[in-house]
Design an enzyme around this catalytic site. Sequence first.
Site, PDB file in Angstrom:
ATOM      1  N   LYS A  73     -10.173  14.879 -28.238  1.00 34.80           N
ATOM      2  CA  LYS A  73     -10.964  15.193 -27.045  1.00 34.80           C
ATOM      3  C   LYS A  73     -11.803  16.447 -27.210  1.00 34.80           C
ATOM      4  O   LYS A  73     -12.837  16.609 -26.560  1.00 34.80           O
ATOM      5  CB  LYS A  73     -10.044  15.292 -25.832  1.00 34.80           C
ATOM      6  CG  LYS A  73      -9.470  13.949 -25.403  1.00 34.80           C
ATOM      7  CD  LYS A  73      -8.617  14.080 -24.170  1.00 34.80           C
ATOM      8  CE  LYS A  73      -8.180  12.712 -23.663  1.00 34.80           C
ATOM      9  NZ  LYS A  73      -7.375  11.981 -24.638  1.00 34.80           N
ATOM     10  N   GLU A 157      -9.981  21.739 -19.135  1.00 37.01           N
ATOM     11  CA  GLU A 157     -11.316  21.512 -18.601  1.00 37.01           C
ATOM     12  C   GLU A 157     -11.267  21.517 -17.079  1.00 37.01           C
ATOM     13  O   GLU A 157     -10.188  21.425 -16.480  1.00 37.01           O
ATOM     14  CB  GLU A 157     -11.896  20.191 -19.110  1.00 37.01           C
ATOM     15  CG  GLU A 157     -11.143  18.962 -18.659  1.00 37.01           C
ATOM     16  CD  GLU A 157     -11.652  17.685 -19.306  1.00 37.01           C
ATOM     17  OE1 GLU A 157     -12.367  17.768 -20.317  1.00 37.01           O
ATOM     18  OE2 GLU A 157     -11.309  16.598 -18.804  1.00 37.01           O
ATOM     19  N   ASN A 192      -2.392   9.756 -13.472  1.00 33.85           N
ATOM     20  CA  ASN A 192      -3.452   9.512 -14.454  1.00 33.85           C
ATOM     21  C   ASN A 192      -3.256   8.219 -15.236  1.00 33.85           C
ATOM     22  O   ASN A 192      -3.900   8.013 -16.265  1.00 33.85           O
ATOM     23  CB  ASN A 192      -3.574  10.693 -15.433  1.00 33.85           C
ATOM     24  CG  ASN A 192      -3.879  11.988 -14.718  1.00 33.85           C
ATOM     25  OD1 ASN A 192      -4.852  12.083 -13.985  1.00 33.85           O
ATOM     26  ND2 ASN A 192      -3.022  12.990 -14.904  1.00 33.85           N
ATOM     27  N   GLU A 232     -15.410   6.352 -21.174  1.00 32.84           N
ATOM     28  CA  GLU A 232     -14.929   6.587 -19.823  1.00 32.84           C
ATOM     29  C   GLU A 232     -15.670   7.761 -19.186  1.00 32.84           C
ATOM     30  O   GLU A 232     -15.931   8.781 -19.828  1.00 32.84           O
ATOM     31  CB  GLU A 232     -13.423   6.850 -19.832  1.00 32.84           C
ATOM     32  CG  GLU A 232     -12.619   5.695 -20.419  1.00 32.84           C
ATOM     33  CD  GLU A 232     -11.125   5.830 -20.196  1.00 32.84           C
ATOM     34  OE1 GLU A 232     -10.688   6.901 -19.724  1.00 32.84           O
ATOM     35  OE2 GLU A 232     -10.394   4.866 -20.480  1.00 32.84           O
ATOM     36  N   GLU A 245     -13.796  10.582 -21.924  1.00 32.72           N
ATOM     37  CA  GLU A 245     -13.281  10.343 -23.268  1.00 32.72           C
ATOM     38  C   GLU A 245     -13.771   8.989 -23.737  1.00 32.72           C
ATOM     39  O   GLU A 245     -14.323   8.206 -22.958  1.00 32.72           O
ATOM     40  CB  GLU A 245     -11.748  10.366 -23.283  1.00 32.72           C
ATOM     41  CG  GLU A 245     -11.100   9.250 -22.471  1.00 32.72           C
ATOM     42  CD  GLU A 245      -9.589   9.324 -22.467  1.00 32.72           C
ATOM     43  OE1 GLU A 245      -9.036  10.312 -22.983  1.00 32.72           O
ATOM     44  OE2 GLU A 245      -8.953   8.384 -21.957  1.00 32.72           O
ATOM     45  N   ASN A 247     -12.255   5.623 -25.771  1.00 25.58           N
ATOM     46  CA  ASN A 247     -11.113   4.915 -26.365  1.00 25.58           C
ATOM     47  C   ASN A 247     -11.631   4.022 -27.479  1.00 25.58           C
ATOM     48  O   ASN A 247     -12.377   3.066 -27.228  1.00 25.58           O
ATOM     49  CB  ASN A 247     -10.371   4.088 -25.322  1.00 25.58           C
ATOM     50  CG  ASN A 247      -9.667   4.960 -24.298  1.00 25.58           C
ATOM     51  OD1 ASN A 247      -9.856   4.821 -23.106  1.00 25.58           O
ATOM     52  ND2 ASN A 247      -8.838   5.891 -24.765  1.00 25.58           N
ATOM     53  N   ARG A 249     -10.603   1.629 -29.201  1.00 32.25           N
ATOM     54  CA  ARG A 249      -9.716   0.477 -29.340  1.00 32.25           C
ATOM     55  C   ARG A 249     -10.008  -0.482 -28.200  1.00 32.25           C
ATOM     56  O   ARG A 249     -10.809  -0.201 -27.311  1.00 32.25           O
ATOM     57  CB  ARG A 249      -8.253   0.923 -29.273  1.00 32.25           C
ATOM     58  CG  ARG A 249      -7.926   1.709 -27.998  1.00 32.25           C
ATOM     59  CD  ARG A 249      -6.451   1.962 -27.834  1.00 32.25           C
ATOM     60  NE  ARG A 249      -6.153   2.897 -26.765  1.00 32.25           N
ATOM     61  CZ  ARG A 249      -6.106   2.607 -25.480  1.00 32.25           C
ATOM     62  NH1 ARG A 249      -6.355   1.364 -25.072  1.00 32.25           N
ATOM     63  NH2 ARG A 249      -5.803   3.523 -24.572  1.00 32.25           N
ATOM     64  N   PHE A 305       8.572   5.847  -8.027  1.00 33.16           N
ATOM     65  CA  PHE A 305       8.043   5.130  -9.188  1.00 33.16           C
ATOM     66  C   PHE A 305       8.814   5.466 -10.473  1.00 33.16           C
ATOM     67  O   PHE A 305       8.250   5.474 -11.561  1.00 33.16           O
ATOM     68  CB  PHE A 305       6.555   5.423  -9.393  1.00 33.16           C
ATOM     69  CG  PHE A 305       5.694   4.956  -8.265  1.00 33.16           C
ATOM     70  CD1 PHE A 305       5.197   3.657  -8.254  1.00 33.16           C
ATOM     71  CD2 PHE A 305       5.399   5.785  -7.198  1.00 33.16           C
ATOM     72  CE1 PHE A 305       4.411   3.214  -7.207  1.00 33.16           C
ATOM     73  CE2 PHE A 305       4.617   5.351  -6.142  1.00 33.16           C
ATOM     74  CZ  PHE A 305       4.123   4.063  -6.147  1.00 33.16           C
TER      75      PHE A 305
END
Length: 641
Positions: A73, A157, A192, A232, A245, A247, A249, A305
């Site tokens: 990142k 950040e 997140n 993203e 970021e 990804n 993949r 959760f």
Amino acid sequence: MADEAVNIGPAPSNESYLRIDKIVDAIKQTGAQAVHPGYGFLSENNSFVAELEKNGIAFIGPPSYPIDVMGDKIKSKKVAKEAGVNVIPGYLGEVKDVDDAIKIANDVGYPVMIKASAGGGGKGMRPAWNDEETREGYRLAKQEAASSFGDDRLLVERFIDNPRHIEIQVLCDQHGNCIYLNERECSIQRRNQKVIEEAPSSFITPEVRKQMGEQAVALCEKVGYVSAGTVEFLVDSESNFYFLEMNTRLQVEHPVTEYITGVDLVEWMIRIAAGEKLTIKQEDVQLNGWAMESRVYAEDPLRGFLPSIGTLTTYEEPMPEGGYNTEDPNIRCDSGVTEGSEISMYYDPLISKLITYGETRDDAIARMKGALDTYVIRGVNHNISFLRDVLSNKSFVEGDISTKFIEEHYPDGFHGAVLNEENREHLEKLAVGMHHQRRKRFYQGTGRSQADDELAARMPYTVSIEGLEGEKTYVTEVSADTYGENFHVARLGEDDMPDSSVSSIALDESPLDWPLVLYSIQDTPYAAQLMEVTNLGYRIQFKGTVFNVQVLDSIQHKYNKYMKEPLVIDRSQFVMSPMAGKLVSVAVKVGDTVTLGAEVAVVEAMKMQNVLRAPRDGVVKSIVKAENDSLELDEVIIEFE
């Protein structure tokens, strides 16, 4: 499922799935020519790709350089800025230690996001609003990053408050051709981690879509990207967007893009890896209909959760509307489990991803709710009740969402669906119908006459739902034209006469112990689930949430008030593990005085660090478990005096 399996080591990922040497050895054993890395573990590890290249094995994904740059990142933000991509303000460097993190956070300005440089999937990310939260967030993010990625480097950040999470799907070949395949919205997140995704976004205009897509392609061209990937962005209320970021993949949520574009992303990944040119041009990319994905997790939404482990004792994937046709191209369930599979503490708690498609967003939502209602999972707790509730939320239906949706709409956590009067009466009538069906079959099995059966059917039943005030009385009557599963249910008014709410109910003629209850009310089809037959009623999963419904005949109702209430055991002197996992650390010692809410231990489960806090003020009497011990659900860790 795979045609062939190779044992690569024990369950902990750092001893198996993150071991490059063991994966390469498995490839050689099987004679495989190429590797598709899936979603996690080594899928974005440039050292793994380099090792495959050295051994002449094709990697179905990008080359090692873009993986290296975009997977970090810190590097990716620098490169994105050079490519003309909008980036989030922050410190473009590695955080040295916790004091450095606090200094940077103050320089950037609170709130900040502390995140793993090599991270993804919501792991190793902690927001902080002050120095104290930065100190705790640094420690926990560093531990999660090391556990999940084998890389504990962190960055800091600016935290953009209340944004939408929008991502652009890209597809690039080895010949310099690169296209974007519209956007996906992934704003419904918890810690997140994405929960519900959809394509397209109800917020993005064609103009903004084009701008975001062109910036995503520019970034790919800057690093020489090849294969499928996702860029993203965070998007604020004014449609300003910032690079988050990339990804490198295939994304878990890729099926929603496949539905609206008609492009098979996995097929194209394989074709690109084989050297083929893209035959799809940007102007060919379609946007048809609406697709939605729900991530079905093994977790208990009623207990914050917390992850749930165990054996899938019953597992039946969703049925189309009506529950009879077993094939529907508009419903897709991607899972890696079957009945009897184990949900382990060592991996992500994702059971499956459930995808639905419709001509409109409303169609996709309706189909998703129906699919969730027919999804039978037993043996572990799951989040279907929460998914179902989000899908019914007025703000969600209207597309008024952001990454703070769950925080704003469930500030005190999720406690199950709240029934309005219409849904309450619906559930009560269903329970009466189920009870009536069981009585009929009992009488039929004992050979009693039809007259006796119909007489019994007219007996009034008093219904109550645990947690809801009041009780209602209903009567049932067999339909005049049939002697089977069709009948009328009427609620009695204050004068003991049926009121106007008479409903015609038809239940499917399935075995009584079948978990899925298919029925119709006034000819509209529905699905519920029978969780358990209790002494005085039923546990019914209705619109995702499990309700305890009591159904009493007149004699039972008369004497039920004399039953003793069960004893409630006080466990406030204990700190117990809320999940199965591993005890990472204990923050207290015997004799310490602690206050309510103070951190006392950290438990790791499914690659996430969970802080346990003191349930009350007190003095530590004993510490029952040691660091690195395995824990079972509700196992005692600390005892107070």
